[in-house]
Design an enzyme around this catalytic site. Structure first.
Site, PDB file in Angstrom:
ATOM      1  N   GLU A 299       0.840  -1.194   0.000  1.00  9.21           N
ATOM      2  CA  GLU A 299       0.000   0.000   0.000  1.00  9.21           C
ATOM      3  C   GLU A 299       0.876   1.245   0.000  1.00  9.21           C
ATOM      4  O   GLU A 299       1.967   1.246   0.577  1.00  9.21           O
ATOM      5  CB  GLU A 299      -0.890   0.048   1.246  1.00  9.21           C
ATOM      6  CG  GLU A 299      -1.902  -1.059   1.334  1.00  9.21           C
ATOM      7  CD  GLU A 299      -2.691  -0.985   2.626  1.00  9.21           C
ATOM      8  OE1 GLU A 299      -3.694  -1.705   2.731  1.00  9.21           O
ATOM      9  OE2 GLU A 299      -2.304  -0.225   3.531  1.00  9.21           O
TER      10      GLU A 299
ATOM     11  N   LYS B  17       2.272   4.510   1.323  1.00  7.81           N
ATOM     12  CA  LYS B  17       2.390   5.096   2.671  1.00  7.81           C
ATOM     13  C   LYS B  17       2.348   6.614   2.511  1.00  7.81           C
ATOM     14  O   LYS B  17       3.330   7.238   2.112  1.00  7.81           O
ATOM     15  CB  LYS B  17       3.678   4.654   3.361  1.00  7.81           C
ATOM     16  CG  LYS B  17       3.733   5.047   4.826  1.00  7.81           C
ATOM     17  CD  LYS B  17       4.978   4.495   5.491  1.00  7.81           C
ATOM     18  CE  LYS B  17       4.925   4.699   6.998  1.00  7.81           C
ATOM     19  NZ  LYS B  17       4.660   6.073   7.413  1.00  7.81           N
TER      20      LYS B  17
ATOM     21  N   ARG C 149      -2.487   9.943  10.466  1.00  4.70           N
ATOM     22  CA  ARG C 149      -3.341   8.772  10.615  1.00  4.70           C
ATOM     23  C   ARG C 149      -4.570   9.122  11.453  1.00  4.70           C
ATOM     24  O   ARG C 149      -4.480   9.823  12.466  1.00  4.70           O
ATOM     25  CB  ARG C 149      -2.560   7.644  11.280  1.00  4.70           C
ATOM     26  CG  ARG C 149      -3.310   6.315  11.312  1.00  4.70           C
ATOM     27  CD  ARG C 149      -2.381   5.215  11.731  1.00  4.70           C
ATOM     28  NE  ARG C 149      -3.053   3.930  11.849  1.00  4.70           N
ATOM     29  CZ  ARG C 149      -2.433   2.794  12.176  1.00  4.70           C
ATOM     30  NH1 ARG C 149      -1.126   2.805  12.405  1.00  4.70           N
ATOM     31  NH2 ARG C 149      -3.110   1.663  12.266  1.00  4.70           N
TER      32      ARG C 149
ATOM     33  N   ARG D 159      -3.718   9.145  16.003  1.00  3.26           N
ATOM     34  CA  ARG D 159      -2.945   7.948  16.354  1.00  3.26           C
ATOM     35  C   ARG D 159      -2.782   7.828  17.864  1.00  3.26           C
ATOM     36  O   ARG D 159      -2.729   6.725  18.406  1.00  3.26           O
ATOM     37  CB  ARG D 159      -1.579   8.020  15.661  1.00  3.26           C
ATOM     38  CG  ARG D 159      -0.614   6.928  16.050  1.00  3.26           C
ATOM     39  CD  ARG D 159       0.625   6.984  15.194  1.00  3.26           C
ATOM     40  NE  ARG D 159       1.692   6.169  15.746  1.00  3.26           N
ATOM     41  CZ  ARG D 159       2.752   5.780  15.075  1.00  3.26           C
ATOM     42  NH1 ARG D 159       2.887   6.127  13.814  1.00  3.26           N
ATOM     43  NH2 ARG D 159       3.692   5.049  15.640  1.00  3.26           N
TER      44      ARG D 159
ATOM     45  N   GLU E  97      -6.093   7.815   6.514  1.00  5.24           N
ATOM     46  CA  GLU E  97      -5.055   8.845   6.505  1.00  5.24           C
ATOM     47  C   GLU E  97      -5.687  10.140   6.003  1.00  5.24           C
ATOM     48  O   GLU E  97      -6.296  10.182   4.926  1.00  5.24           O
ATOM     49  CB  GLU E  97      -3.921   8.429   5.570  1.00  5.24           C
ATOM     50  CG  GLU E  97      -2.660   9.237   5.722  1.00  5.24           C
ATOM     51  CD  GLU E  97      -1.731   8.693   6.803  1.00  5.24           C
ATOM     52  OE1 GLU E  97      -0.680   9.300   7.017  1.00  5.24           O
ATOM     53  OE2 GLU E  97      -2.072   7.661   7.427  1.00  5.24           O
TER      54      GLU E  97
ATOM     55  N   PHE F 229      -7.780   2.749   4.665  1.00  9.24           N
ATOM     56  CA  PHE F 229      -6.927   1.600   4.332  1.00  9.24           C
ATOM     57  C   PHE F 229      -7.216   0.358   5.171  1.00  9.24           C
ATOM     58  O   PHE F 229      -6.629  -0.699   4.935  1.00  9.24           O
ATOM     59  CB  PHE F 229      -5.436   1.951   4.416  1.00  9.24           C
ATOM     60  CG  PHE F 229      -4.951   2.385   5.778  1.00  9.24           C
ATOM     61  CD1 PHE F 229      -4.662   1.465   6.768  1.00  9.24           C
ATOM     62  CD2 PHE F 229      -4.742   3.727   6.054  1.00  9.24           C
ATOM     63  CE1 PHE F 229      -4.196   1.860   8.010  1.00  9.24           C
ATOM     64  CE2 PHE F 229      -4.267   4.147   7.286  1.00  9.24           C
ATOM     65  CZ  PHE F 229      -4.002   3.202   8.271  1.00  9.24           C
TER      66      PHE F 229
ATOM     67  N   ARG G 124       3.244  -3.538  17.470  1.00  7.07           N
ATOM     68  CA  ARG G 124       4.079  -3.377  16.278  1.00  7.07           C
ATOM     69  C   ARG G 124       4.294  -4.781  15.722  1.00  7.07           C
ATOM     70  O   ARG G 124       5.339  -5.393  15.883  1.00  7.07           O
ATOM     71  CB  ARG G 124       5.396  -2.688  16.653  1.00  7.07           C
ATOM     72  CG  ARG G 124       6.117  -2.087  15.454  1.00  7.07           C
ATOM     73  CD  ARG G 124       7.300  -1.244  15.900  1.00  7.07           C
ATOM     74  NE  ARG G 124       6.894  -0.044  16.576  1.00  7.07           N
ATOM     75  CZ  ARG G 124       6.483   1.072  15.987  1.00  7.07           C
ATOM     76  NH1 ARG G 124       6.399   1.117  14.675  1.00  7.07           N
ATOM     77  NH2 ARG G 124       6.144   2.129  16.687  1.00  7.07           N
TER      78      ARG G 124
ATOM     79  N   LYS H  65       6.960  -1.475   7.087  1.00 12.63           N
ATOM     80  CA  LYS H  65       7.050  -0.222   6.342  1.00 12.63           C
ATOM     81  C   LYS H  65       8.380  -0.157   5.600  1.00 12.63           C
ATOM     82  O   LYS H  65       9.420  -0.561   6.118  1.00 12.63           O
ATOM     83  CB  LYS H  65       6.887   0.989   7.265  1.00 12.63           C
ATOM     84  CG  LYS H  65       7.856   1.044   8.432  1.00 12.63           C
ATOM     85  CD  LYS H  65       7.508   2.211   9.362  1.00 12.63           C
ATOM     86  CE  LYS H  65       8.400   2.199  10.599  1.00 12.63           C
ATOM     87  NZ  LYS H  65       8.039   3.273  11.560  1.00 12.63           N
TER      88      LYS H  65
END
EC number: 6.5.1.1
Length: 517
Positions: free
Chosen positions: A217, A219, A224, A239, A268, A308, A380, A386
């Protein structure tokens, strides 16, 4: 509960390198606090202490930072502060506004610190300045709550992720046990801790780590947002789970246009130029300021929203569903123009081409997601990676700050400068304490004491500009805090360059070239 007990426990936790010892000490503190004569008051105090030891204020911001804490009154001899009393004082200080509020705030802060012992002053100073780094974040705090409440750690962690609020879960666990914790689920209108991503070195690395196939996707370099809708009621969270609904009417309108009754979505928000390329991040970020309301937002730079992920839709929770199922539900609900660009591939060449196209469009990089991964709220997780280019510069250390918590007694946060050939000096571009190993901290403390250009007993130690350091960073942003008008984003130390002299450091012009791209 007494503040001295919290401050002492914090110091002991910060001095320990053992995870189990940290958990045991915090659990001991929380267990004692939960045994107060008033269960409701005890629950509130436990929640406050968990927030504090996590480095947070329940009030979030009260207008007090390092500038207001440089000069403190002499500490009290005997401890008198309570957790409830200090928390109330924070609320009062944060509520001050209008003419004369700065002077009133300074008076109240001075009174608070004058009544605190030395250990309490150190704790409060680090808490208010955001420097309470004691190795007691995230999983350690959740496991300590579980130990204190005698609740399975996995149960506490999941409740905290779904509630987005470990202090509230802690209060429930220590007063109601497993049954109270089990009541925390995925609720529309209550923000969820967002899933975070690990870092991959490139798309090839990402594909290998995700088993050979991934959903890539774009970024976006925006902000966010987590969006909740129930009927005509929409809530938008950052976030960090701050409610910014009133500041983002475009996001609210876009959500209300969807053919759905209830949803929780990840997206986003981003400011785009007429050609579709993103504005600098600060343009988007300006819409999230505390002083932005619906009226000013309507006249400000327009924000677009791109969805997303989908965690809930019309009564169905999707948080444990695989990525492919969540995206299929998203595609059925959200128009393609409002979805983040993506591609599903196992071909490294195709993935590299997608990354190149995304970067050429002005975006940060790409996300690589496992097709089978659930939404791991608050973690995470290994299912999200990423990939984005990393910039490096060789800069000069201009000053350094004494550390706190585990870094007490070490010179830690370094001030970074780029070379200014015309003036023969250096221009500051920001600070960082990230990327430093224990060995590096030992070395730099000794090294910087040798380079000290003045007193070393203050919070900031000025240095002769002789040490070059290699810094990695994600980009350059506009900043009014520094003379060059720029600052590095997410700067971290890679290594110290003993092979380079200050005359070989990168120039302000080199930094500006990155800023202008």
């Amino acid at each position: 509960m007494r503040l001295i007990d919290v401050a002492t426990a914090s110091a002991e936790v910060g001095a320990s390198s053992s995870r189990s010892a940290k958990i045991a000490r915090i659990a001991e503190l929380l267990s004692a606090g939960a045994r107060g004569p008033d269960p409701d008051a005890a629950a509130r105090e436990v929640a406050t202490v968990v927030a504090w030891l996590s480095g947070d204020l329940p009030q979030r911001q009260i207008g007090v930072g390092w500038a207001a804490l440089r000069s403190l009154p002499e500490p009290a001899v005997e401890p008198t502060h309570t957790v409830a009393g200090v928390d109330s004082a924070f609320t009062e200080i944060g509520a001050l506004a209008g003419k004369g509020s700065a002077a009133c705030r300074a008076t109240q802060v001075a009174a608070l610190f004058a009544a605190a012992t030395e250990v309490e002053q150190q704790f409060l100073r680090r808490l208010l300045s955001g420097e309470l780094r004691q190795g007691a974040l995230g999983g350690v705090m959740a496991d300590a709550v579980a130990k204190a409440a005698e609740v399975p750690p996995a149960t506490v962690r999941r409740a905290a992720m779904l509630a987005g609020n470990l202090p509230a879960v802690a209060a429930a666990a220590l007063t109601g046990g497993v049954a109270a914790v089990a009541e925390f689920g995925l609720w529309v209108g209550r923000p969820v801790s967002p899933m975070l991503a690990q870092t991959a070195t490139g798309v090839d690395d990402a594909l290998e780590r995700l088993g050979g196939a991934a959903i890539f996707e774009a970024k976006l370099d925006g902000a966010r947002v987590q969006i909740h809708r129930e009927g005509d009621a929409v809530s938008v969270y950052t976030r960090s789970l701050d409610d910014v609904t009133a500041r983002l009417p475009e996001v609210v309108a876009a959500t209300l246009a969807l053919p759905v009754h209830t949803l929780i979505a990840d997206g986003e928000a981003i400011a785009l130029r007429p050609d579709g390329r993103p504005h600098r991040f600060q343009v988007t970020a300006s819409r999230f300021g505390r002083r932005t309301d619906a009226a000013t937002a309507a006249a400000a730079q327009h924000l677009s929203v791109f969805f997303f992920d989908l965690l809930h839709v019309d009564g169905a929770d999707l948080i444990d569903a695989p990525t492919t199922q969540r995206l299929a539900a998203l595609d059925a609900l959200v128009p393609e123009a409002q979805r983040v660009d993506r591609m599903d591939t196992s071909d490294p060449a195709a993935a590299r081409a997608f990354l190149a196209t995304t970067l050429a469009a002005g975006h940060e990089g790409v996300m690589a997601k496992s097709p089978a991964a659930p939404y791991e709220a608050g973690r995470r997780g290994s299912g999200w990676l990423k990939v984005k280019p990393v910039h490096t510069l060789d800069l000069v250390v201009l000053a350094v700050e004494w550390g706190s918590g585990r870094r007490t007694g070490k010179l830690s946060n370094i001030h970074l400068g780029a070379r200014e050939p015309a003036g023969g000096g250096f221009v500051m571009l920001g600070k960082t304490f990230k990327g430093m190993t224990d060995a590096m901290l030992e070395w730099q403390t000794a090294r910087f004491l040798e380079l000290a250009d003045g007193p070393t007993d203050g919070y900031v130690v000025r240095l002769r500009p002789e040490q070059v350091v290699e810094i990695a960073f994600d980009g350059v942003q506009k900043s009014s805090r520094y003379p060059a008008g720029m600052a590095l984003r997410f700067a971290r130390v890679l290594r110290y360059r003993e092979d380079k002299s200050p005359a070989e450091a990168d120039t302000v012009e080199a930094v500006r070239a990155i800023f202008d791209t």
